[in-house]
Design a protein around this motif. Structure first.
Motif, PDB file in Angstrom:
ATOM      1  N   ALA A 356       0.897  -1.203   0.065  1.00  0.00           N
ATOM      2  CA  ALA A 356       0.089  -0.013  -0.029  1.00  0.00           C
ATOM      3  C   ALA A 356       0.845   1.257  -0.060  1.00  0.00           C
ATOM      4  CB  ALA A 356      -0.981  -0.012   1.218  1.00  0.00           C
ATOM      5  N   PHE A 357       2.115   1.172   0.874  1.00  0.00           N
ATOM      6  CA  PHE A 357       2.994   2.433   0.690  1.00  0.00           C
ATOM      7  C   PHE A 357       3.675   2.537  -0.471  1.00  0.00           C
ATOM      8  CE2 PHE A 357       7.192   4.340   1.739  1.00  0.00           C
ATOM      9  CZ  PHE A 357       6.529   5.534   2.371  1.00  0.00           C
ATOM     10  N   VAL A 358       3.769   1.517  -1.224  1.00  0.00           N
ATOM     11  CA  VAL A 358       4.451   1.797  -2.623  1.00  0.00           C
ATOM     12  C   VAL A 358       3.318   2.240  -3.484  1.00  0.00           C
ATOM     13  CG1 VAL A 358       5.215   0.652  -4.862  1.00  0.00           C
ATOM     14  CG2 VAL A 358       5.889  -0.129  -2.566  1.00  0.00           C
ATOM     15  N   ARG A 359       1.977   1.952  -3.460  1.00  0.00           N
ATOM     16  CA  ARG A 359       0.952   2.397  -4.190  1.00  0.00           C
ATOM     17  C   ARG A 359       0.693   3.983  -3.845  1.00  0.00           C
ATOM     18  NH1 ARG A 359      -1.349  -2.513  -3.743  1.00  0.00           N
ATOM     19  NH2 ARG A 359      -2.683  -1.965  -1.953  1.00  0.00           N
ATOM     20  N   PHE A 360       1.190   4.190  -2.387  1.00  0.00           N
ATOM     21  CA  PHE A 360       0.586   5.866  -2.278  1.00  0.00           C
ATOM     22  C   PHE A 360       1.829   6.545  -2.675  1.00  0.00           C
ATOM     23  CE2 PHE A 360       2.470   8.586   1.377  1.00  0.00           C
ATOM     24  CZ  PHE A 360       1.736   9.586   1.178  1.00  0.00           C
ATOM     25  N   LYS A 361       3.187   6.144  -2.816  1.00  0.00           N
ATOM     26  CA  LYS A 361       4.076   7.027  -3.114  1.00  0.00           C
ATOM     27  C   LYS A 361       3.860   7.223  -4.572  1.00  0.00           C
ATOM     28  CE  LYS A 361       6.713   8.224   0.011  1.00  0.00           C
ATOM     29  NZ  LYS A 361       7.257   9.630   0.368  1.00  0.00           N
ATOM     30  N   THR A 362       3.494   6.056  -5.556  1.00  0.00           N
ATOM     31  CA  THR A 362       3.484   6.265  -6.553  1.00  0.00           C
ATOM     32  C   THR A 362       2.070   7.421  -6.961  1.00  0.00           C
ATOM     33  OG1 THR A 362       3.713   4.057  -6.894  1.00  0.00           O
ATOM     34  CG2 THR A 362       2.838   5.100  -8.878  1.00  0.00           C
ATOM     35  N   LEU A 363       1.170   7.334  -6.004  1.00  0.00           N
ATOM     36  CA  LEU A 363       0.177   8.222  -6.357  1.00  0.00           C
ATOM     37  C   LEU A 363       0.353   9.767  -6.041  1.00  0.00           C
ATOM     38  CD1 LEU A 363      -3.091   8.704  -6.919  1.00  0.00           C
ATOM     39  CD2 LEU A 363      -3.353   8.086  -4.603  1.00  0.00           C
ATOM     40  N   ALA A 364       1.354   9.666  -4.740  1.00  0.00           N
ATOM     41  CA  ALA A 364       1.750  11.094  -4.559  1.00  0.00           C
ATOM     42  C   ALA A 364       2.645  11.858  -5.313  1.00  0.00           C
ATOM     43  CB  ALA A 364       2.392  10.793  -3.112  1.00  0.00           C
ATOM     44  N   ASP A 365       3.213  10.917  -6.441  1.00  0.00           N
ATOM     45  CA  ASP A 365       3.928  11.594  -7.444  1.00  0.00           C
ATOM     46  C   ASP A 365       3.157  12.184  -8.237  1.00  0.00           C
ATOM     47  OD1 ASP A 365       6.718  11.160  -6.610  1.00  0.00           O
ATOM     48  OD2 ASP A 365       6.818   9.408  -7.232  1.00  0.00           O
ATOM     49  N   LYS A 366       2.017  11.695  -8.593  1.00  0.00           N
ATOM     50  CA  LYS A 366       0.935  12.348  -9.533  1.00  0.00           C
ATOM     51  C   LYS A 366       0.230  13.241  -9.040  1.00  0.00           C
ATOM     52  CE  LYS A 366       1.126   7.850 -12.334  1.00  0.00           C
ATOM     53  NZ  LYS A 366       0.357   6.775 -12.378  1.00  0.00           N
ATOM     54  N   LYS A 367      -0.094  13.094  -7.792  1.00  0.00           N
ATOM     55  CA  LYS A 367      -1.275  13.890  -7.293  1.00  0.00           C
ATOM     56  C   LYS A 367      -0.713  15.005  -6.179  1.00  0.00           C
ATOM     57  CE  LYS A 367      -5.857  12.708  -6.312  1.00  0.00           C
ATOM     58  NZ  LYS A 367      -6.462  13.147  -5.034  1.00  0.00           N
ATOM     59  N   LYS A 368      -1.067  15.796  -6.089  1.00  0.00           N
ATOM     60  CA  LYS A 368      -0.562  16.917  -5.003  1.00  0.00           C
ATOM     61  C   LYS A 368      -0.985  16.594  -3.735  1.00  0.00           C
ATOM     62  CE  LYS A 368      -0.867  20.750  -7.323  1.00  0.00           C
ATOM     63  NZ  LYS A 368      -1.814  21.338  -7.897  1.00  0.00           N
ATOM     64  N   THR A 369      -2.290  16.350  -3.522  1.00  0.00           N
ATOM     65  CA  THR A 369      -2.956  16.106  -2.104  1.00  0.00           C
ATOM     66  C   THR A 369      -3.481  14.643  -2.043  1.00  0.00           C
ATOM     67  OG1 THR A 369      -4.868  17.012  -3.086  1.00  0.00           O
ATOM     68  CG2 THR A 369      -3.497  18.326  -2.048  1.00  0.00           C
ATOM     69  N   THR A 475     -16.901  -9.225 -12.115  1.00  0.00           N
ATOM     70  CA  THR A 475     -16.645  -7.937 -12.003  1.00  0.00           C
ATOM     71  C   THR A 475     -15.250  -7.338 -11.561  1.00  0.00           C
ATOM     72  OG1 THR A 475     -18.827  -7.587 -10.697  1.00  0.00           O
ATOM     73  CG2 THR A 475     -17.554  -6.036 -10.478  1.00  0.00           C
ATOM     74  N   GLY A 476     -14.631  -6.340 -12.434  1.00  0.00           N
ATOM     75  CA  GLY A 476     -13.267  -5.852 -12.118  1.00  0.00           C
ATOM     76  C   GLY A 476     -13.360  -4.469 -11.825  1.00  0.00           C
ATOM     77  N   LYS A 477     -12.429  -4.184 -10.867  1.00  0.00           N
ATOM     78  CA  LYS A 477     -12.110  -2.746 -10.593  1.00  0.00           C
ATOM     79  C   LYS A 477     -10.768  -2.275 -10.622  1.00  0.00           C
ATOM     80  CE  LYS A 477     -14.220  -0.537  -7.560  1.00  0.00           C
ATOM     81  NZ  LYS A 477     -15.270   0.441  -6.748  1.00  0.00           N
ATOM     82  N   GLY A 478     -10.584  -1.071 -11.084  1.00  0.00           N
ATOM     83  CA  GLY A 478      -9.429  -0.375 -11.231  1.00  0.00           C
ATOM     84  C   GLY A 478      -9.039   0.912 -10.819  1.00  0.00           C
ATOM     85  N   SER A 479      -7.986   1.323 -10.120  1.00  0.00           N
ATOM     86  CA  SER A 479      -8.154   2.856  -9.856  1.00  0.00           C
ATOM     87  C   SER A 479      -6.468   3.240 -10.206  1.00  0.00           C
ATOM     88  CB  SER A 479      -8.290   3.153  -8.554  1.00  0.00           C
ATOM     89  OG  SER A 479      -8.027   2.280  -7.472  1.00  0.00           O
ATOM     90  N   SER A 480      -6.866   4.571 -10.763  1.00  0.00           N
ATOM     91  CA  SER A 480      -5.726   5.040 -11.402  1.00  0.00           C
ATOM     92  C   SER A 480      -5.911   6.824 -11.356  1.00  0.00           C
ATOM     93  CB  SER A 480      -4.990   4.636 -12.697  1.00  0.00           C
ATOM     94  OG  SER A 480      -4.150   5.307 -13.041  1.00  0.00           O
ATOM     95  N   THR A 481      -4.682   7.640 -11.347  1.00  0.00           N
ATOM     96  CA  THR A 481      -5.138   8.779 -11.816  1.00  0.00           C
ATOM     97  C   THR A 481      -5.364   8.948 -13.310  1.00  0.00           C
ATOM     98  OG1 THR A 481      -2.710   9.235 -11.946  1.00  0.00           O
ATOM     99  CG2 THR A 481      -3.812  10.160  -9.990  1.00  0.00           C
ATOM    100  N   ASP A 482      -5.005   7.947 -13.971  1.00  0.00           N
ATOM    101  CA  ASP A 482      -5.165   7.903 -15.593  1.00  0.00           C
ATOM    102  C   ASP A 482      -6.618   6.884 -15.898  1.00  0.00           C
ATOM    103  OD1 ASP A 482      -5.352   7.145 -18.205  1.00  0.00           O
ATOM    104  OD2 ASP A 482      -3.222   7.731 -18.479  1.00  0.00           O
ATOM    105  N   VAL A 483      -7.409   7.379 -16.333  1.00  0.00           N
ATOM    106  CA  VAL A 483      -8.850   6.906 -16.484  1.00  0.00           C
ATOM    107  C   VAL A 483      -8.557   5.741 -17.336  1.00  0.00           C
ATOM    108  CG1 VAL A 483     -11.066   7.056 -17.692  1.00  0.00           C
ATOM    109  CG2 VAL A 483     -10.084   8.595 -16.266  1.00  0.00           C
ATOM    110  N   LEU A 484      -7.470   5.666 -18.286  1.00  0.00           N
ATOM    111  CA  LEU A 484      -7.398   4.643 -19.375  1.00  0.00           C
ATOM    112  C   LEU A 484      -6.713   3.288 -18.715  1.00  0.00           C
ATOM    113  CD1 LEU A 484      -6.341   6.659 -22.539  1.00  0.00           C
ATOM    114  CD2 LEU A 484      -8.657   5.431 -21.892  1.00  0.00           C
ATOM    115  N   VAL A 485      -5.714   3.730 -17.907  1.00  0.00           N
ATOM    116  CA  VAL A 485      -5.028   2.933 -17.088  1.00  0.00           C
ATOM    117  C   VAL A 485      -5.913   2.009 -16.147  1.00  0.00           C
ATOM    118  CG1 VAL A 485      -3.116   2.256 -15.340  1.00  0.00           C
ATOM    119  CG2 VAL A 485      -2.814   4.016 -17.288  1.00  0.00           C
ATOM    120  N   ALA A 486      -6.765   2.818 -15.606  1.00  0.00           N
ATOM    121  CA  ALA A 486      -7.736   2.176 -14.696  1.00  0.00           C
ATOM    122  C   ALA A 486      -8.798   1.373 -15.461  1.00  0.00           C
ATOM    123  CB  ALA A 486      -8.504   3.358 -14.009  1.00  0.00           C
TER     124      ALA A 486
END
Ligand code: KIV
Ligand code: ZN
Length: 511
Positions: A356-369, A475-486
């Motif tokens: 989860a921490f690795v995912r958090f860091k990846t997200l924090a690189d893309k998203k300010k808050t 059912t499948g779910k995906g999240s990302s700051t990029d809609v296409l990757v999600a």
């Protein structure tokens, strides 16, 4: 002290039975742990005979859950009861739930059995189940449309055979609160020995009356409510746990009873189910909808600021809703991250917290808050423990007003990467075609839903995809700051679930 109303959660059985809500073993175990935290008295963990997967899930839940009683459903026939008894044998506290239909329409057209034969089967099932465990729940399926005196006859007999819980299902959601309450009262007044057993209500929501009917049952003597998180279940669903529990808590003055539910775990439970099943909660859903505690009208906002109770009958914190505050950023360390997850109620194992921490860091690189809702999404991304036959290694897309949308996707299977490029009507369609080309077959896409998890231009996008094969929905779910990757992640998860299911088919149809 007010009466204790037992909460019997059937999210993993009746809920899981509804289209698109099927869960794998790891997901069911996650849900069971959350239900235990929530404080449900009984977990109906599945229908043991229905599939090997269901059986193994019940077994795993039985081995791991210590504070809730574990129950398996069975029809009123010996092989079902044996499977149920076997599946729950390692549970610290066990219950077998057996049922047979008692309404004229079910007995004549579905069972093709006379009422006498139905009574005989009910008694035989309860006696047989009693040879394995002491706590036996018996249900008269379609009790809502059954003859009241016939219900009294069946319940009299099953009590003599050893039933400890009498369940009264309104299987088709046909009852009104007045009628259903009167039925429960009639049974309380006329079944011999009913004062020594639990009276349970199990209502479906076809007319939107499931919670009202259950509560009417409680007012008339019911001591157990059967319900599901977010009200998932057959057709319009079952009684929503959060609704009856919060009604009892908020209006204790009216109901004069209480439950053992830790209401602060309600929001987390709702999000977990929604995230695993992809079944999105409507915004105006009572208690757990996104707008349940939101105030838009100026007059309301003004009132709330002056005194919260002017427009709020429940405190949002009571259901575990935290203010979606700005919490962490790019420079936050592991300690702060783990500590904050704990305040949200997540106590992750080392490996899960590392991921989860690795995912958090990846997200924090893309998203300010990074806000609480982002963190819920980050954590729930890991609860989708589908066996990943195919792993998404990369996705690149070209699209625009004057180009044919083209996607290049790389998937790996057993460590070997394969790349394909395909075109489509749009970018998502091109990605899905490339995935299909790698896998060598296409999928019947039922649903594609995008939701923003948080506000703002850099919001995390949550994509939910449903694909269909025969009568099963994955059912499948995906999240990302990029809609296409999600979108790619969600589709691939649904495909991997389909592969898992083919490797582990249900051997029998549902009820
Ligand atoms: O709705 C129903 O009748 C059921 C029974 C199996 C209890 O789910
Ligand atoms: Zn049901």
């Amino acid at each position: 002290m007010s009466r204790h109303i037992k909460i019997f959660d059937t999210t993993l059985r009746d809920g899981e039975q509804s289209p698109g809500c099927s869960m794998n073993k790891a997901e069911k175990l996650d849900v069971a742990f959350q239900l235990e935290k929530l404080g449900v008295d009984i977990i109906e963990a599945g229908f043991a005979i229905s599939s090997r997967g269901d059986f193994e899930s019940i077994e795993a839940i039985s081995e791991n859950i210590k504070n809730s009683r574990i129950c398996s459903l069975s029809r009123a026939i010996r092989p079902d009861i044996e499977a149920a008894a076997n599946a729950i044998r390692k549970a610290e506290s066990q219950r077998i739930h057996t049922f047979i239909a008692t309404s004229p329409i079910h007995m004549e057209h579905k069972l093709k059995m006379s009422p006498d034969k139905v009574v005989e089967a009910a008694v035989g099932a309860v006696s047989f189940a009693k040879s394995f465990v002491s706590d036996i729940e018996f249900s008269c399926e379609d009790a809502g449309r059954s003859d009241w005196n016939f219900l009294v006859r069946v319940f009299n007999e099953v009590i003599k055979a050893g039933a400890t819980v009498l369940n009264v299902p309104d299987t088709v959601g046909y009852q009104t609160p007045e009628e259903f309450g009167a039925l429960i009262k009639y049974l309380s007044d006329n079944v011999s020995g009913i004062e020594n057993v639990d009276i349970s209500v199990h209502c479906h929501n076809d007319l939107g009356l499931a919670a009202a009917n259950s509560l009417s049952g409680v007012l008339n003597g019911a001591t157990q409510i059967e319900c599901t998180i977010n009200g998932i279940g057959e057709r319009a669903g079952n009684t929503a746990l959060e609704e009856v529990v919060m009604a009892i808590k908020t209006r204790e003055d009216s109901y004069n009873c209480h439950t053992n539910i830790n209401t602060k775990e309600i929001t987390k439970s709702s999000r977990l189910i929604s995230s695993i099943t992809g079944s999105i909660v409507q915004a105006n859903k009572a208690i757990v909808g996104a707008n349940a505690f939101a105030h838009e009208a100026g007059i309301h906002q003004d009132g709330i600021l002056k005194m919260r109770q002017t427009y709020e009958i429940m405190d949002a914190e009571m259901v575990g809703l935290t203010t979606n505050s700005l919490v962490l950023g790019k420079h936050s360390g592991r300690h702060a991250f783990v500590a904050h997850l704990k305040t949200l109620g997540y106590d992750l194992e080392k490996e899960a917290s590392e991921k989860a921490f690795v995912r958090f860091k990846t997200l924090a690189d893309k998203k300010k808050t990074i806000r609480d809702d982002d963190l819920h999404a980050i954590v729930s991304d890991d609860s989708q423990q589908t066996i990943e036959t195919y792993v998404l290694e990369g996705v690149n897309v070209q699209s625009g007003t004057s180009t044919t949308p083209t996607a290049t996707v790389t998937l790996s299977k057993n460590g070997s990467p394969v790349t394909k490029t395909e075109t489509g009507d749009g970018a998502v369609n091109a990605i899905y075609s490339a995935i299909d080309a790698i896998i060598g077959e296409s999928a019947d896409l039922e649903d594609y839903i995008i939701q923003a998890v948080t506000e703002g231009i850099d919001a995390l996008a949550d994509v939910t995809v449903r694909i269909k094969e025969n009568d099963r929905v994955f059912t499948g779910k995906g999240s990302s700051t990029d809609v296409l990757v999600a979108s790619a992640k969600a589709y691939l998860m649904a495909i991997n679930k389909r592969i898992n299911r083919r490797d582990n088919p249900r051997v029998k149809a549902h009820i």
